[in-house]
Scaffold this motif. Structure first.
Motif, PDB file in Angstrom:
ATOM      1  N   ARG A  34       0.841  -1.198   0.000  1.00 13.48           N
ATOM      2  CA  ARG A  34       0.000   0.000   0.000  1.00 13.48           C
ATOM      3  C   ARG A  34       0.881   1.256   0.000  1.00 13.48           C
ATOM      4  NH1 ARG A  34      -4.115   0.509   5.023  1.00 13.48           N
ATOM      5  NH2 ARG A  34      -2.148   0.876   6.101  1.00 13.48           N
ATOM      6  N   LEU A  35       1.911   1.259   0.804  1.00 13.44           N
ATOM      7  CA  LEU A  35       2.832   2.390   0.904  1.00 13.44           C
ATOM      8  C   LEU A  35       3.616   2.577  -0.399  1.00 13.44           C
ATOM      9  CD1 LEU A  35       3.792   4.495   2.977  1.00 13.44           C
ATOM     10  CD2 LEU A  35       5.520   2.831   3.718  1.00 13.44           C
ATOM     11  N   ILE A  36       4.029   1.491  -1.007  1.00 14.03           N
ATOM     12  CA  ILE A  36       4.745   1.552  -2.288  1.00 14.03           C
ATOM     13  C   ILE A  36       3.839   2.151  -3.363  1.00 14.03           C
ATOM     14  CG2 ILE A  36       5.749   0.161  -4.154  1.00 14.03           C
ATOM     15  CD1 ILE A  36       6.736  -1.793  -1.886  1.00 14.03           C
ATOM     16  N   LYS A  37       2.590   1.723  -3.412  1.00 12.79           N
ATOM     17  CA  LYS A  37       1.647   2.252  -4.408  1.00 12.79           C
ATOM     18  C   LYS A  37       1.489   3.759  -4.263  1.00 12.79           C
ATOM     19  CE  LYS A  37      -1.140  -1.920  -5.077  1.00 12.79           C
ATOM     20  NZ  LYS A  37      -2.454  -2.566  -4.783  1.00 12.79           N
ATOM     21  N   ILE A  38       1.366   4.240  -3.032  1.00  9.21           N
ATOM     22  CA  ILE A  38       1.243   5.679  -2.794  1.00  9.21           C
ATOM     23  C   ILE A  38       2.490   6.403  -3.292  1.00  9.21           C
ATOM     24  CG2 ILE A  38       1.114   7.469  -1.013  1.00  9.21           C
ATOM     25  CD1 ILE A  38      -0.575   5.448   0.650  1.00  9.21           C
ATOM     26  N   SER A  39       3.655   5.801  -3.062  1.00  5.84           N
ATOM     27  CA  SER A  39       4.919   6.422  -3.456  1.00  5.84           C
ATOM     28  C   SER A  39       5.117   6.456  -4.966  1.00  5.84           C
ATOM     29  CB  SER A  39       6.092   5.689  -2.806  1.00  5.84           C
ATOM     30  OG  SER A  39       5.970   5.766  -1.410  1.00  5.84           O
ATOM     31  N   MET A  40       4.389   5.637  -5.684  1.00  8.10           N
ATOM     32  CA  MET A  40       4.479   5.639  -7.147  1.00  8.10           C
ATOM     33  C   MET A  40       3.491   6.599  -7.787  1.00  8.10           C
ATOM     34  SD  MET A  40       4.739   1.649  -8.068  1.00  8.10           S
ATOM     35  CE  MET A  40       6.144   0.679  -7.614  1.00  8.10           C
ATOM     36  N   TYR A  41       2.253   6.625  -7.257  1.00 11.02           N
ATOM     37  CA  TYR A  41       1.172   7.329  -7.934  1.00 11.02           C
ATOM     38  C   TYR A  41       0.567   8.477  -7.135  1.00 11.02           C
ATOM     39  CZ  TYR A  41       1.184   3.546 -11.309  1.00 11.02           C
ATOM     40  OH  TYR A  41       1.550   2.660 -12.288  1.00 11.02           O
ATOM     41  N   GLY A  42       0.908   8.595  -5.873  1.00 12.90           N
ATOM     42  CA  GLY A  42       0.299   9.625  -5.051  1.00 12.90           C
ATOM     43  C   GLY A  42      -1.018   9.152  -4.456  1.00 12.90           C
ATOM     44  N   LEU A  43      -1.699  10.083  -3.798  1.00  9.26           N
ATOM     45  CA  LEU A  43      -2.932   9.751  -3.072  1.00  9.26           C
ATOM     46  C   LEU A  43      -3.847  10.970  -3.102  1.00  9.26           C
ATOM     47  CD1 LEU A  43      -4.153   7.539  -1.111  1.00  9.26           C
ATOM     48  CD2 LEU A  43      -3.163   8.894   0.733  1.00  9.26           C
ATOM     49  N   MET A  44      -5.155  10.725  -3.249  1.00  8.14           N
ATOM     50  CA  MET A  44      -6.103  11.833  -3.216  1.00  8.14           C
ATOM     51  C   MET A  44      -7.332  11.450  -2.405  1.00  8.14           C
ATOM     52  SD  MET A  44      -7.723  11.827  -6.999  1.00  8.14           S
ATOM     53  CE  MET A  44      -8.586  10.417  -7.656  1.00  8.14           C
ATOM     54  N   GLY A  45      -7.966  12.454  -1.853  1.00 13.94           N
ATOM     55  CA  GLY A  45      -9.198  12.231  -1.115  1.00 13.94           C
ATOM     56  C   GLY A  45      -8.954  11.962   0.356  1.00 13.94           C
ATOM     57  N   GLU A  46     -10.018  11.506   0.991  1.00 14.11           N
ATOM     58  CA  GLU A  46      -9.975  11.312   2.437  1.00 14.11           C
ATOM     59  C   GLU A  46      -9.157  10.087   2.823  1.00 14.11           C
ATOM     60  OE1 GLU A  46     -13.353  12.250   5.296  1.00 14.11           O
ATOM     61  OE2 GLU A  46     -13.392  10.044   5.234  1.00 14.11           O
ATOM     62  N   ILE A  47      -8.368  10.271   3.868  1.00 16.15           N
ATOM     63  CA  ILE A  47      -7.580   9.189   4.451  1.00 16.15           C
ATOM     64  C   ILE A  47      -7.617   9.358   5.964  1.00 16.15           C
ATOM     65  CG2 ILE A  47      -5.442  10.519   4.191  1.00 16.15           C
ATOM     66  CD1 ILE A  47      -3.904   7.898   3.956  1.00 16.15           C
ATOM     67  N   GLU A  48      -7.683   8.253   6.664  1.00 14.83           N
ATOM     68  CA  GLU A  48      -7.639   8.293   8.121  1.00 14.83           C
ATOM     69  C   GLU A  48      -6.304   7.725   8.580  1.00 14.83           C
ATOM     70  OE1 GLU A  48     -10.024   6.389  11.877  1.00 14.83           O
ATOM     71  OE2 GLU A  48     -11.218   7.067  10.170  1.00 14.83           O
ATOM     72  N   VAL A  49      -5.560   8.546   9.319  1.00 15.98           N
ATOM     73  CA  VAL A  49      -4.251   8.153   9.825  1.00 15.98           C
ATOM     74  C   VAL A  49      -4.286   8.257  11.342  1.00 15.98           C
ATOM     75  CG1 VAL A  49      -1.782   8.652   9.827  1.00 15.98           C
ATOM     76  CG2 VAL A  49      -3.105   8.974   7.732  1.00 15.98           C
ATOM     77  N   ASN A  50      -4.069   7.137  11.993  1.00 11.52           N
ATOM     78  CA  ASN A  50      -4.074   7.097  13.461  1.00 11.52           C
ATOM     79  C   ASN A  50      -5.347   7.711  14.041  1.00 11.52           C
ATOM     80  OD1 ASN A  50      -1.532   5.976  13.190  1.00 11.52           O
ATOM     81  ND2 ASN A  50      -0.457   7.853  13.684  1.00 11.52           N
ATOM     82  N   GLY A  51      -6.474   7.435  13.384  1.00 12.59           N
ATOM     83  CA  GLY A  51      -7.763   7.900  13.890  1.00 12.59           C
ATOM     84  C   GLY A  51      -8.131   9.326  13.522  1.00 12.59           C
ATOM     85  N   VAL A  52      -7.276  10.032  12.781  1.00 10.36           N
ATOM     86  CA  VAL A  52      -7.550  11.417  12.375  1.00 10.36           C
ATOM     87  C   VAL A  52      -7.763  11.433  10.861  1.00 10.36           C
ATOM     88  CG1 VAL A  52      -6.633  13.775  12.287  1.00 10.36           C
ATOM     89  CG2 VAL A  52      -6.131  12.306  14.257  1.00 10.36           C
ATOM     90  N   LYS A  53      -8.826  12.132  10.423  1.00 10.77           N
ATOM     91  CA  LYS A  53      -9.129  12.203   8.993  1.00 10.77           C
ATOM     92  C   LYS A  53      -8.457  13.405   8.349  1.00 10.77           C
ATOM     93  CE  LYS A  53     -13.353   9.588   9.230  1.00 10.77           C
ATOM     94  NZ  LYS A  53     -14.773   9.503   8.968  1.00 10.77           N
ATOM     95  N   TYR A  54      -7.952  13.178   7.144  1.00  8.17           N
ATOM     96  CA  TYR A  54      -7.336  14.207   6.313  1.00  8.17           C
ATOM     97  C   TYR A  54      -7.994  14.115   4.951  1.00  8.17           C
ATOM     98  CZ  TYR A  54      -3.706  14.141   9.890  1.00  8.17           C
ATOM     99  OH  TYR A  54      -3.038  14.200  11.086  1.00  8.17           O
ATOM    100  N   ASN A  55      -8.074  15.223   4.248  1.00  3.49           N
ATOM    101  CA  ASN A  55      -8.646  15.206   2.904  1.00  3.49           C
ATOM    102  C   ASN A  55      -7.852  16.184   2.053  1.00  3.49           C
ATOM    103  OD1 ASN A  55     -10.170  14.998   0.609  1.00  3.49           O
ATOM    104  ND2 ASN A  55     -12.136  15.208   1.654  1.00  3.49           N
ATOM    105  N   ASN A  56      -6.906  15.654   1.302  1.00  3.62           N
ATOM    106  CA  ASN A  56      -6.022  16.490   0.520  1.00  3.62           C
ATOM    107  C   ASN A  56      -5.491  15.671  -0.646  1.00  3.62           C
ATOM    108  OD1 ASN A  56      -4.448  18.767  -0.163  1.00  3.62           O
ATOM    109  ND2 ASN A  56      -4.096  19.218   2.001  1.00  3.62           N
ATOM    110  N   VAL A  57      -4.536  16.208  -1.352  1.00  2.00           N
ATOM    111  CA  VAL A  57      -3.902  15.529  -2.482  1.00  2.00           C
ATOM    112  C   VAL A  57      -2.417  15.405  -2.222  1.00  2.00           C
ATOM    113  CG1 VAL A  57      -3.327  15.736  -4.934  1.00  2.00           C
ATOM    114  CG2 VAL A  57      -5.612  16.353  -4.138  1.00  2.00           C
ATOM    115  N   MET A  58      -1.887  14.219  -2.451  1.00  2.00           N
ATOM    116  CA  MET A  58      -0.447  14.011  -2.426  1.00  2.00           C
ATOM    117  C   MET A  58      -0.038  13.615  -3.839  1.00  2.00           C
ATOM    118  SD  MET A  58       1.822  11.208  -0.364  1.00  2.00           S
ATOM    119  CE  MET A  58       3.173  10.460  -1.296  1.00  2.00           C
ATOM    120  N   ALA A  59       0.631  14.533  -4.525  1.00  2.84           N
ATOM    121  CA  ALA A  59       1.113  14.231  -5.874  1.00  2.84           C
ATOM    122  C   ALA A  59       2.118  13.085  -5.797  1.00  2.84           C
ATOM    123  CB  ALA A  59       1.770  15.464  -6.474  1.00  2.84           C
TER     124      ALA A  59
END
Length: 159
Positions: A72-97
């Motif tokens: 999962r971490l490798i995929k993010i590092s290749m293509y980025g991430l968009m939309g809502e994500i919950e990390v350690n119980g806290v929600k974030y909603n942004n774009v990671m190119a």
């Protein structure tokens, strides 16, 4: 003003790490901190201390996403991430190119080094990521559009 200064010391303090791991982590930190071609410029959002920016960009230090599933971490590092994500119980909603300058340009070796670094600094302790693991994931997702960022929902359904 001091916060804008990027440290040039790329040595990751870890006297108990084997030399090969120490070298991989040091190289990973260099890529993490580099704001030019060949770098990831990761620190701009996730900060030098891995704490992220509250409400904007999640922390890497102590992160369930960083310490968990490598694929999962490798995929993010290749293509980025968009939309809502919950990390350690806290929600974030942004774009990671996709990391890299230009975006998505990091090699398998560079991704392995950066991920090994973030999985083993700031109090994190997890297994290293090898270039072979990155290459296997890259081959598995080779038909994905070059700039088609992942969503947390997609990545979580692949667990």
């Amino acid at each position: 003003l001091e916060e804008d200064v990027v440290s040039t010391d790329v040595s990751v303090a870890s006297s108990s790490a084997p030399q090969w791991l120490q070298e991989q982590m040091d190289t990973g930190k260099e890529i993490y901190m580099k704001p030019e071609k060949g770098g990831g410029m990761c620190y701009a959002c996730h900060q030098q201390n891995g704490q992220g920016i509250a409400g904007q960009f999640p922390p890497l230090a102590g992160s369930d996403w960083v310490l968990g599933n490598k694929e999962r971490l490798i995929k993010i590092s290749m293509y980025g991430l968009m939309g809502e994500i919950e990390v350690n119980g806290v929600k974030y909603n942004n774009v990671m190119a996709p990391p890299g300058i230009p975006p998505g340009s990091l090699t398998d070796n560079q991704i392995a080094n950066v991920l090994t670094y973030i999985r083993n600094d700031w109090g994190n302790s997890a297994s290293a990521v090898s270039p072979e693991e990155v290459a296997n994931v890259r081959d598995f997702v080779k038909d994905r559009g070059q700039m088609q960022m992942w969503t947390a929902a997609e990545l979580n359904s692949d667990k």
